[in-house]
Scaffold this motif. Structure first.
Motif, PDB file in Angstrom:
ATOM      1  N   ARG A  98      -7.826  -2.368   0.315  1.00  0.00           N
ATOM      2  CA  ARG A  98      -8.443  -1.219  -0.357  1.00  0.00           C
ATOM      3  C   ARG A  98      -7.467  -0.537  -1.304  1.00  0.00           C
ATOM      4  N   LYS A  99      -6.171  -0.556  -0.993  1.00  0.00           N
ATOM      5  CA  LYS A  99      -5.167   0.150  -1.782  1.00  0.00           C
ATOM      6  C   LYS A  99      -4.431  -0.769  -2.757  1.00  0.00           C
ATOM      7  N   ASN A 122      -6.000  -0.072   4.792  1.00  0.00           N
ATOM      8  CA  ASN A 122      -4.619   0.391   4.651  1.00  0.00           C
ATOM      9  C   ASN A 122      -3.687  -0.668   4.069  1.00  0.00           C
ATOM     10  N   GLY A 167      -2.469  -3.174   0.603  1.00  0.00           N
ATOM     11  CA  GLY A 167      -2.422  -3.252  -0.841  1.00  0.00           C
ATOM     12  C   GLY A 167      -2.709  -4.664  -1.310  1.00  0.00           C
ATOM     13  N   ARG A 202      -3.164  -2.041  -6.001  1.00  0.00           N
ATOM     14  CA  ARG A 202      -2.947  -1.436  -7.320  1.00  0.00           C
ATOM     15  C   ARG A 202      -2.944  -2.474  -8.439  1.00  0.00           C
ATOM     16  N   ALA A 257       0.833  -1.197   0.000  1.00  0.00           N
ATOM     17  CA  ALA A 257       0.000   0.000   0.000  1.00  0.00           C
ATOM     18  C   ALA A 257       0.869   1.249   0.000  1.00  0.00           C
ATOM     19  N   ASN A 258       1.954   1.227   0.778  1.00  0.00           N
ATOM     20  CA  ASN A 258       2.909   2.319   0.834  1.00  0.00           C
ATOM     21  C   ASN A 258       4.275   1.793   0.383  1.00  0.00           C
TER      22      ASN A 258
END
Length: 277
Positions: free
Chosen positions: A224-225, A251, A253, A227, A168-169
């Motif tokens: 939710r994140k 929060n 990925g 990609r 996610a990050n």
């Protein structure tokens, strides 16, 4: 404590990471181009809770034997069937490709499967990436023409892309995880082969699932994140199995087991506590 040993299922030699404990064991199946190592954080959380679990490298990945020539999904299906036969009662938990394999196994109505946890289910997606992968023309043929970039720049690009796809990050990406993925695509030729395998999986799973045959408890989780695969893929799976449960981790990925292994494990344990009594 996580223990590591060698196992053989259906004639495929592989590596197994395990934690002891009680309850029906949870068999953890990794995603495309990944390995059992992706589950170390979740295994640690299961160990702390006293829940038995193990992760295996699927054929062609990690330390498992290479796949044979031909279609990919039948080989993965046969491996999982053999793993279930050798293990007995089991709960299947898979991420991405592993989620697909798990749901497919449940649709074959194995009596030993007591539940399935599908994390970031991929094949019910209908976004542009999946439509390209399943299109008539191979979108990756452009990679047959070598891009004029240095090896150093290529390596930096690959690691950057992997970080964005998995986490996610991306800033929080584990360098060891990036190394594990990047080593599979050391140059453009290997990258082309890897993407070709991904397209083969997409084409082989076009028909989706026999969802009406999934009768065991099903927990569907999605980051939710993500990609890589939009949340709508997991929503479709959830809607196709009326008794299933859907959880969206806000929060995380494409690999919640990397972003938040403890949180993912807690969702699973709460679900099993409710549904396995």
């Amino acid at each position: 404590m996580i223990t590591e040993d060698q196992a053989c299922f259906g004639g495929v030699h592989t590596r197994r990471l395990s934690v002891g404990g009680s309850g029906v064991p949870i068999a953890l199946l990794h995603g495309f181009a990944d390995s059992a190592d992706t589950w170390r954080g979740v295994l640690t959380a299961f160990d702390a809770s006293g829940r038995a679990a193990f992760a295996v490298d699927m054929p062609g990945y990690g330390h498992a034997d290479p796949r044979k020539p031909g279609a990919i999904m039948p080989q993965l299906d046969a491996f999982i069937d053999a793993t279930i036969a050798a293990t007995g009662d089991v709960i299947l938990m898979g991420n991405s490709l592993g989620a697909c394999v798990s749901v497919r196994a449940a649709s074959r109505r194995h009596g030993n499967i007591h539940g399935v946890i599908a994390v970031d289910e991929p094949i019910l997606a209908s976004h542009i990436l999946m439509r390209l992968g399943r299109g008539r023309a191979d979108p990756f043929r452009v990679l047959e023409h070598r891009m004029p970039i240095s090896k150093r720049l290529y390596r930096r690009m690959i690691r950057s892309v992997i970080a964005r796809l998995l986490y996610a990050n991306p800033v929080q990406a584990d360098a060891r995880v990036l190394d594990r993925f990047a080593i599979q695509a050391p140059d453009q030729a290997h990258l082309r082969q890897l993407l070709g395998d991904a397209r083969a999986v997409a084409l082989e799973t076009t028909a989706g699932y026999d969802s009406e045959r999934v009768v065991c408890p099903l927990l569907v989780i999605h980051g939710r994140k993500d990609r890589v695969i939009p949340v709508h893929a997991s929503v479709r799976l959830h809607e196709s199995v009326p008794a299933s449960t859907l959880i969206v981790m806000p929060n995380s990925g494409h690999c919640p087991q990397l972003d938040d292994p403890s949180g993912l494990a807690q969702h699973v344990l709460r679900f099993l506590d409710r549904r396995m009594k």
